[in-house]
Motif scaffolding. Structure first.
Motif, PDB file in Angstrom:
ATOM      1  N   ALA A  18      -1.993   6.524  -7.927  1.00  0.00           N
ATOM      2  CA  ALA A  18      -2.710   7.628  -8.424  1.00  0.00           C
ATOM      3  C   ALA A  18      -2.714   7.923  -9.905  1.00  0.00           C
ATOM      4  N   ALA A  19      -1.630   7.366 -10.608  1.00  0.00           N
ATOM      5  CA  ALA A  19      -1.297   7.643 -11.986  1.00  0.00           C
ATOM      6  C   ALA A  19      -1.174   6.443 -12.765  1.00  0.00           C
ATOM      7  N   GLN A  20      -1.103   6.487 -14.024  1.00  0.00           N
ATOM      8  CA  GLN A  20      -0.980   5.225 -14.944  1.00  0.00           C
ATOM      9  C   GLN A  20       0.465   4.984 -14.815  1.00  0.00           C
ATOM     10  N   ILE A  21       0.987   4.335 -13.931  1.00  0.00           N
ATOM     11  CA  ILE A  21       2.620   3.903 -13.852  1.00  0.00           C
ATOM     12  C   ILE A  21       2.523   2.581 -13.718  1.00  0.00           C
ATOM     13  N   GLU A  22       3.622   2.266 -14.673  1.00  0.00           N
ATOM     14  CA  GLU A  22       3.630   0.519 -14.991  1.00  0.00           C
ATOM     15  C   GLU A  22       4.480   0.172 -13.880  1.00  0.00           C
ATOM     16  N   PHE A  23       4.202  -1.226 -13.328  1.00  0.00           N
ATOM     17  CA  PHE A  23       4.841  -1.979 -12.685  1.00  0.00           C
ATOM     18  C   PHE A  23       4.713  -3.380 -12.790  1.00  0.00           C
ATOM     19  N   ASP A  24       5.611  -4.161 -12.265  1.00  0.00           N
ATOM     20  CA  ASP A  24       5.259  -5.574 -12.047  1.00  0.00           C
ATOM     21  C   ASP A  24       5.659  -6.123 -10.938  1.00  0.00           C
ATOM     22  N   VAL A  25       4.939  -7.058 -10.509  1.00  0.00           N
ATOM     23  CA  VAL A  25       5.389  -7.799  -9.129  1.00  0.00           C
ATOM     24  C   VAL A  25       5.807  -9.238  -9.385  1.00  0.00           C
TER      25      VAL A  25
ATOM     26  N   ALA B 199       0.919  -1.219   0.024  1.00  0.00           N
ATOM     27  CA  ALA B 199       0.032   0.056   0.002  1.00  0.00           C
ATOM     28  C   ALA B 199       1.020   1.369   0.021  1.00  0.00           C
ATOM     29  N   ASP B 200       1.848   1.235   0.728  1.00  0.00           N
ATOM     30  CA  ASP B 200       2.842   2.476   0.690  1.00  0.00           C
ATOM     31  C   ASP B 200       3.523   2.338  -0.404  1.00  0.00           C
ATOM     32  N   LEU B 201       3.865   1.475  -0.994  1.00  0.00           N
ATOM     33  CA  LEU B 201       4.676   1.659  -2.353  1.00  0.00           C
ATOM     34  C   LEU B 201       3.812   2.330  -3.465  1.00  0.00           C
ATOM     35  N   ALA B 202       2.421   1.914  -3.451  1.00  0.00           N
ATOM     36  CA  ALA B 202       1.679   2.653  -4.305  1.00  0.00           C
ATOM     37  C   ALA B 202       1.654   4.199  -4.508  1.00  0.00           C
ATOM     38  N   SER B 203       1.949   4.636  -3.281  1.00  0.00           N
ATOM     39  CA  SER B 203       2.139   6.456  -3.364  1.00  0.00           C
ATOM     40  C   SER B 203       3.192   6.804  -3.563  1.00  0.00           C
ATOM     41  N   HIS B 204       4.413   5.960  -3.978  1.00  0.00           N
ATOM     42  CA  HIS B 204       5.806   6.402  -4.020  1.00  0.00           C
ATOM     43  C   HIS B 204       6.434   6.126  -5.238  1.00  0.00           C
ATOM     44  N   ILE B 205       5.746   5.079  -5.990  1.00  0.00           N
ATOM     45  CA  ILE B 205       6.413   4.522  -7.271  1.00  0.00           C
ATOM     46  C   ILE B 205       6.116   5.822  -8.359  1.00  0.00           C
ATOM     47  N   ALA B 206       7.080   6.182  -9.113  1.00  0.00           N
ATOM     48  CA  ALA B 206       6.879   7.271 -10.139  1.00  0.00           C
ATOM     49  C   ALA B 206       7.184   6.794 -11.608  1.00  0.00           C
ATOM     50  N   ASP B 207       7.713   5.723 -11.734  1.00  0.00           N
ATOM     51  CA  ASP B 207       8.359   5.206 -12.856  1.00  0.00           C
ATOM     52  C   ASP B 207       8.179   3.697 -13.109  1.00  0.00           C
ATOM     53  N   TYR B 208       8.138   3.217 -14.204  1.00  0.00           N
ATOM     54  CA  TYR B 208       8.543   1.633 -14.177  1.00  0.00           C
ATOM     55  C   TYR B 208       9.097   0.884 -12.927  1.00  0.00           C
ATOM     56  N   THR B 209       8.756   0.070 -12.048  1.00  0.00           N
ATOM     57  CA  THR B 209       9.247  -0.538 -11.219  1.00  0.00           C
ATOM     58  C   THR B 209       9.089  -1.941 -11.081  1.00  0.00           C
ATOM     59  N   VAL B 210       9.889  -2.802 -10.719  1.00  0.00           N
ATOM     60  CA  VAL B 210       9.641  -4.046 -10.534  1.00  0.00           C
ATOM     61  C   VAL B 210       9.687  -4.299  -9.188  1.00  0.00           C
ATOM     62  N   ILE B 211       8.725  -4.843  -8.684  1.00  0.00           N
ATOM     63  CA  ILE B 211       8.386  -4.867  -7.040  1.00  0.00           C
ATOM     64  C   ILE B 211       8.636  -6.442  -6.560  1.00  0.00           C
ATOM     65  N   VAL B 212       9.535  -6.595  -6.048  1.00  0.00           N
ATOM     66  CA  VAL B 212       9.897  -8.058  -5.590  1.00  0.00           C
ATOM     67  C   VAL B 212       9.550  -8.546  -4.311  1.00  0.00           C
TER      68      VAL B 212
ATOM     69  N   GLU C  76       7.871 -10.861 -19.054  1.00  0.00           N
ATOM     70  CA  GLU C  76       9.230 -10.938 -19.572  1.00  0.00           C
ATOM     71  C   GLU C  76      10.239  -9.485 -19.284  1.00  0.00           C
ATOM     72  N   ARG C  77       9.459  -8.479 -19.070  1.00  0.00           N
ATOM     73  CA  ARG C  77      10.213  -7.314 -18.624  1.00  0.00           C
ATOM     74  C   ARG C  77      10.831  -7.483 -17.607  1.00  0.00           C
ATOM     75  N   ALA C  78      10.031  -7.774 -16.575  1.00  0.00           N
ATOM     76  CA  ALA C  78      10.465  -8.109 -14.979  1.00  0.00           C
ATOM     77  C   ALA C  78      11.647  -9.041 -15.129  1.00  0.00           C
ATOM     78  N   ALA C  79      11.227 -10.185 -15.774  1.00  0.00           N
ATOM     79  CA  ALA C  79      12.282 -11.167 -15.662  1.00  0.00           C
ATOM     80  C   ALA C  79      13.620 -10.901 -16.242  1.00  0.00           C
ATOM     81  N   GLY C  80      13.577 -10.016 -17.127  1.00  0.00           N
ATOM     82  CA  GLY C  80      14.729  -9.583 -17.703  1.00  0.00           C
ATOM     83  C   GLY C  80      15.671  -8.699 -16.864  1.00  0.00           C
ATOM     84  N   VAL C  81      14.777  -7.667 -16.009  1.00  0.00           N
ATOM     85  CA  VAL C  81      15.630  -6.958 -15.182  1.00  0.00           C
ATOM     86  C   VAL C  81      15.986  -7.903 -13.851  1.00  0.00           C
ATOM     87  N   LEU C  82      15.537  -8.606 -13.388  1.00  0.00           N
ATOM     88  CA  LEU C  82      15.817  -9.717 -12.323  1.00  0.00           C
ATOM     89  C   LEU C  82      17.121 -10.588 -12.760  1.00  0.00           C
ATOM     90  N   THR C  83      16.829 -11.052 -13.944  1.00  0.00           N
ATOM     91  CA  THR C  83      18.097 -11.926 -14.549  1.00  0.00           C
ATOM     92  C   THR C  83      19.309 -11.235 -14.486  1.00  0.00           C
TER      93      THR C  83
END
Ligand code: NAD
Length: 428
Positions: A139-146, A104-117, A175-182
């Motif tokens: 609040a806004a249309q920000i991309e993220f992956d869990v 819940a806290d993260l939702a108000s702080h991410i501002a750009d594409y973030t991989v949440i792990v 695939e995008r998140a898998a790429g970041v973590l790999t």
């Protein structure tokens, strides 16, 4: 890469400092202001071999910092690791409230594409819950992956384990998140398993509960060895050479403890029950584990007689050597069982803090021999190396009665018996 670590405990601090060591820019956040202040002052709040050096290197390089502000930690981070605790709820299931709060806290702080792990050990389906919580609050249309990325490090060798994992498990459908973590884990050179989140979450529970099962299995075999006069050490050796079995986790003792195996076993039983499966096998594993504590106390009674008013020395309080962690340590239950029989206790552990002895309501000694002065029995509960090399002749002199219950099979029974000790191990 810029990384935020949320929850700077055993897992978070090791993950954060090791990732900084690998060249990433890491901000570790924790709600425990005292812990953050200690870390900022260069003090390591836990005992973990090698961790102080990795943290110091990270801080010195400017790649590792500590804060109580999630907003500050998450700014510019491409990856945010959730490493908060997931203790058992009343019914044994994992209490997800801290993970949900972080989401819940993260939702108000991410501002750009973030991989949440999710690195915390969480039941199957938790990635979906975290995803939903964040999506509902953004609040806004920000991309993220869990993603799910369970951690397999062991306390006592956590830095080594993080840097040399047997495998890295990444659970995601992106695939995008898998790429970041790999990419983040590439320097470790470990096999990477990319799977769906549910399977990744299950891999962690299945692994931990399989290890718990191995321990309870060998404890059960040890109980039979005790009865029939076999030596479980040789039995485990003979089993271990079979490549299908292996040597690991075939050491009998006072039962498993620590912050993971008991809680994860209960959580998987609860998860199974919630899905219509009675995990009888795992319930049995926990029953054997409980019985193991009682077995140790029965051994003390057998050798020391009626325990009312007797003084028992406890060697080792931590749930295993090389850590100060006493969460769910066998010592905790054994103290209660001995107290119920009227025993007084004096404990010694090389690293456990004094407040733990106060919590347990037992005396604290500054060394193993000091703990045993005037004692009616020593119970060795944690296999710290220093207990191997003591002057056992001196020990026999200071004790009221030369009795050792070696709950870890650490000592040599022949040597001790020659000195005049009454000795009992587990299954030998
Ligand atoms: P821990 O208690 O040592 O650390 C958790 C930290 O999270 C604490 O410092 C706490 O103050 C902090 N925290 C709680 N809520 C927070 C919030 N809202 N924001 C920021 N910080 C917050 O726990 P741990 O042993 O590191 O375990 C963490 C998770 O990792 C658990 O799910 C555990 O099962 C799993 N795990 C642990 C180990 C292990 O050996 N300890 C190994 C593998 C996996």
């Amino acid at each position: 890469m810029k990384v935020a670590i949320i929850g700077t405990g055993y897992v978070g601090l090791v993950t954060g400092s090791c990732l900084a060591d690998l060249g990433n820019e890491v901000a570790c956040v924790d709600i425990d202001a005292e812990k953050v202040a200690k870390l900022a002052a260069g003090q390591i709040p836990i005992h973990e071999p090698g961790l102080d050096e990795v943290v110091a290197r990270g801080v010195e390089s400017g790649r590792l910092r500590f804060t109580t502000s999630l907003a500050e930690a998450i700014r510019g981070a491409q990856v945010a690791f959730i490493c908060v605790q997931t203790p058992p709820a009343e019914d044994g299931s994992a209490d997800l409230s801290r993970v949900e709060q972080v989401a819940a806290d993260l939702a108000s702080h991410i501002a750009d594409y973030t991989v949440i792990v999710n690195k915390s050990t969480v039941p199957v389906g938790s990635s979906v819950i975290v995803d939903r919580i964040i999506a509902q609050r953004l609040a806004a249309q920000i991309e993220f992956d869990v993603c799910s990325n369970p951690e397999f490090l062991r306390e006592g060798s956590a830095v080594f384990d993080f840097m040399h994992p047997d495998r890295v498990v990444i659970g995601t459908t992106s695939e995008r998140a898998a790429g970041v973590l790999t990419e983040l884990y590439r320097p470790l050179g470990a096999p990477v398993i990319v799977t769906d989140p549910a399977s990744a979450e299950m891999i962690k529970y299945a692994s931990n509960t399989f290890l718990a099962t191995k321990i309870s299995f060998i404890n059960a075999i040890a109980a039979i060895c005790d009865a029939v006069g076999a030596d479980v050490k040789d039995v485990a050796l003979g089993m271990g050479y079979d490549a299908r079995i292996g040597f690991e986790f075939l050491k009998p003792g006072p039962g498993f403890g620590g912050s993971c195996l008991p809680k994860d076993s209960k959580a998987l039983i609860a998860l199974a029950a919630g899905n219509g499966y009675d995990f009888q096998l795992l319930r049995g594993v926990l029953d054997v584990n409980d019985e193991q504590r009682r077995q140790i106390v029965r051994k003390v009674e057998r050798l020391a007689g009626d325990l009312d008013g007797k003084l028992i020395a406890l060697w080792g309080i931590a749930f295993k050597p090389n850590t100060d962690d006493t969460r769910d340590a066998p010592a905790r239950e054994i103290v209660e069982l001995l107290r119920a029989r009227g025993a007084r206790m004096r404990g010694y552990d090389p690293v456990v803090s004094e407040t733990i002895y106060e919590q347990l309501g037992i005396e604290h000694a500054s060394g193993a021999i000091e703990a045993a002065e005037g004692a009616d029995a020593v119970v060795l509960l944690t296999e710290w190396n220093e207990f191997r090399w003591l002057d056992f002749h001196r020990l026999a002199e200071v004790m009221r009665a030369p009795v050792i219950i070696d709950a870890r099979n650490l000592l040599d029974p022949h040597v001790l018996r020659q000195i005049g000790f009454r000795y009992e191990g587990v299954g030998r």
